[in-house]
Motif scaffolding. Structure first.
Motif, short mmCIF file in Angstrom:
data_model
loop_
_atom_site.label_atom_id
_atom_site.label_comp_id
_atom_site.label_asym_id
_atom_site.label_seq_id
_atom_site.Cartn_x
_atom_site.Cartn_y
_atom_site.Cartn_z
N LYS A 191 17.93 71.75 -124.68
CA LYS A 191 18.49 71.70 -126.02
C LYS A 191 17.81 72.75 -126.90
CE LYS A 191 20.12 66.99 -126.28
NZ LYS A 191 20.37 65.90 -127.17
N SER A 192 18.56 73.26 -127.84
CA SER A 192 18.03 74.25 -128.77
C SER A 192 16.97 73.62 -129.67
CB SER A 192 19.17 74.81 -129.62
OG SER A 192 18.65 75.60 -130.67
N ARG A 193 15.91 74.36 -129.93
CA ARG A 193 14.86 73.88 -130.84
C ARG A 193 15.19 74.20 -132.30
NH1 ARG A 193 9.94 72.37 -128.67
NH2 ARG A 193 9.81 72.58 -126.43
N THR A 194 16.26 74.94 -132.53
CA THR A 194 16.69 75.24 -133.90
C THR A 194 17.24 73.96 -134.52
OG1 THR A 194 17.27 77.48 -133.24
CG2 THR A 194 18.18 76.69 -135.32
N PRO A 195 16.66 73.50 -135.63
CA PRO A 195 17.16 72.25 -136.22
C PRO A 195 18.57 72.43 -136.79
CG PRO A 195 15.52 73.28 -137.65
CD PRO A 195 15.58 74.10 -136.40
N CYS A 196 19.31 71.35 -136.77
CA CYS A 196 20.67 71.40 -137.30
C CYS A 196 20.86 70.36 -138.39
CB CYS A 196 21.70 71.22 -136.18
SG CYS A 196 21.78 69.57 -135.50
N VAL A 197 21.90 70.59 -139.17
CA VAL A 197 22.34 69.67 -140.20
C VAL A 197 23.81 69.44 -139.94
CG1 VAL A 197 22.69 69.33 -142.68
CG2 VAL A 197 20.67 70.58 -141.87
N PHE A 198 24.17 68.20 -139.61
CA PHE A 198 25.58 67.87 -139.36
C PHE A 198 26.00 66.94 -140.49
CE2 PHE A 198 28.68 65.55 -136.30
CZ PHE A 198 29.76 66.10 -136.96
N SER A 199 26.67 67.52 -141.48
CA SER A 199 27.00 66.75 -142.66
C SER A 199 28.12 67.42 -143.43
CB SER A 199 25.77 66.64 -143.56
OG SER A 199 26.07 65.92 -144.72
N ASN A 200 28.87 66.61 -144.14
CA ASN A 200 29.83 67.14 -145.08
C ASN A 200 29.05 67.94 -146.13
OD1 ASN A 200 31.50 67.30 -147.50
ND2 ASN A 200 32.85 65.85 -146.48
N PRO A 201 29.51 69.14 -146.47
CA PRO A 201 28.78 69.95 -147.46
C PRO A 201 28.56 69.25 -148.80
CG PRO A 201 30.44 71.28 -146.36
CD PRO A 201 30.64 69.86 -145.90
N ALA A 202 29.39 68.28 -149.13
CA ALA A 202 29.22 67.55 -150.39
C ALA A 202 27.90 66.78 -150.43
CB ALA A 202 30.39 66.60 -150.60
N LYS A 203 27.33 66.45 -149.27
CA LYS A 203 26.06 65.72 -149.21
C LYS A 203 24.85 66.63 -149.26
CE LYS A 203 27.57 61.64 -146.70
NZ LYS A 203 27.28 60.77 -145.55
N ILE A 204 25.06 67.92 -149.29
CA ILE A 204 23.94 68.86 -149.25
C ILE A 204 23.53 69.22 -150.67
CG2 ILE A 204 23.19 71.12 -148.47
CD1 ILE A 204 24.86 70.66 -145.99
N SER A 205 22.44 68.62 -151.10
CA SER A 205 21.96 68.80 -152.47
C SER A 205 21.05 70.02 -152.58
CB SER A 205 21.18 67.55 -152.91
OG SER A 205 19.99 67.43 -152.15
N ARG A 206 20.88 70.48 -153.79
CA ARG A 206 19.96 71.59 -154.07
C ARG A 206 18.54 71.20 -153.64
NH1 ARG A 206 19.78 76.16 -156.68
NH2 ARG A 206 21.92 76.02 -157.42
N GLN A 207 18.15 69.97 -153.92
CA GLN A 207 16.82 69.48 -153.53
C GLN A 207 16.65 69.53 -152.02
OE1 GLN A 207 16.23 65.35 -154.54
NE2 GLN A 207 14.03 65.45 -154.28
N PHE A 208 17.67 69.13 -151.28
CA PHE A 208 17.62 69.18 -149.81
C PHE A 208 17.48 70.62 -149.33
CE2 PHE A 208 20.02 69.48 -145.75
CZ PHE A 208 19.14 68.76 -144.96
N LEU A 209 18.26 71.52 -149.91
CA LEU A 209 18.19 72.93 -149.52
C LEU A 209 16.82 73.52 -149.82
CD1 LEU A 209 21.72 74.17 -150.62
CD2 LEU A 209 20.89 73.86 -148.28
N GLN A 210 16.22 73.13 -150.93
CA GLN A 210 14.88 73.62 -151.25
C GLN A 210 13.87 73.13 -150.24
OE1 GLN A 210 14.69 72.43 -155.37
NE2 GLN A 210 15.54 74.38 -156.06
N HIS A 211 14.05 71.90 -149.76
CA HIS A 211 13.18 71.40 -148.69
C HIS A 211 13.38 72.22 -147.42
CE1 HIS A 211 11.02 68.88 -145.94
NE2 HIS A 211 12.09 68.88 -145.17
N LEU A 212 14.64 72.49 -147.06
CA LEU A 212 14.91 73.28 -145.86
C LEU A 212 14.28 74.66 -145.94
CD1 LEU A 212 18.64 72.54 -144.93
CD2 LEU A 212 16.57 71.58 -143.92
N ARG A 213 14.24 75.21 -147.13
CA ARG A 213 13.64 76.54 -147.31
C ARG A 213 12.17 76.54 -146.91
NH1 ARG A 213 14.31 79.05 -153.08
NH2 ARG A 213 12.88 77.36 -153.53
N SER A 214 11.50 75.39 -147.02
CA SER A 214 10.08 75.30 -146.66
C SER A 214 9.87 75.20 -145.14
CB SER A 214 9.44 74.09 -147.34
OG SER A 214 9.89 72.88 -146.76
N ILE A 215 10.93 75.01 -144.39
CA ILE A 215 10.84 74.93 -142.93
C ILE A 215 11.11 76.33 -142.37
CG2 ILE A 215 11.82 73.92 -140.84
CD1 ILE A 215 12.71 71.54 -142.57
N PRO A 216 10.18 76.89 -141.62
CA PRO A 216 10.37 78.24 -141.10
C PRO A 216 11.54 78.32 -140.12
CG PRO A 216 8.14 77.44 -140.64
CD PRO A 216 8.90 76.31 -141.24
#
Length: 118
Positions: free
Chosen positions: A1-26
């Motif tokens: 399996k790929s080690r690249t993390p994924c997000v499987f979600s309707n885009p409406a559930k993707i908050s700015r706060q969540f994206l800012q958290h993702l930005r901290s993950i290399p």
């Protein structure tokens, strides 16, 4: 399996706060959902993550699950959790990373699956 993390979600559930958290993950993150085909949705995510994201736009739920199953880890969205999608990931053997659990049902739905398993 790929080690690249994924997000499987309707885009409406993707908050700015969540994206800012993702930005901290290399590294790159893979976003899976047919609604990621829209340029406006991709631009909203890229405005925070830059080129550290890739979009997979499956035609069916079955195809989306195959893509999800090719990844070792799915990151749960917040404040609105992935819910049933998280359960599908766990059932297929994809690990679920829950970063934040809130007070409302929609904020803790995915975390409830871990409590049942314990």
């Amino acid at each position: 399996k790929s080690r690249t993390p994924c997000v499987f979600s309707n885009p409406a559930k993707i908050s700015r706060q969540f994206l800012q958290h993702l930005r901290s993950i290399p590294g790159k993150k893979i976003f899976i959902h047919r609604q990621f085909k829209y340029a406006r949705v991709q631009e909203r995510i890229r405005s925070i993550l830059g080129n550290a994201c890739e979009f997979v736009c499956p035609e069916s739920h079955e195809e989306a699950l195959r893509v999800l199953n090719s990844h070792a880890v799915m990151i749960d969205t917040f404040p609105y959790s992935s819910g049933l999608t998280a359960r599908e990931a766990i059932a297929m053997g994809t690990a679920l990373k829950v970063v934040q659990v809130g007070d409302l049902f929609c904020e803790r739905h995915s975390a409830a699956y871990f409590k049942k398993a314990s």
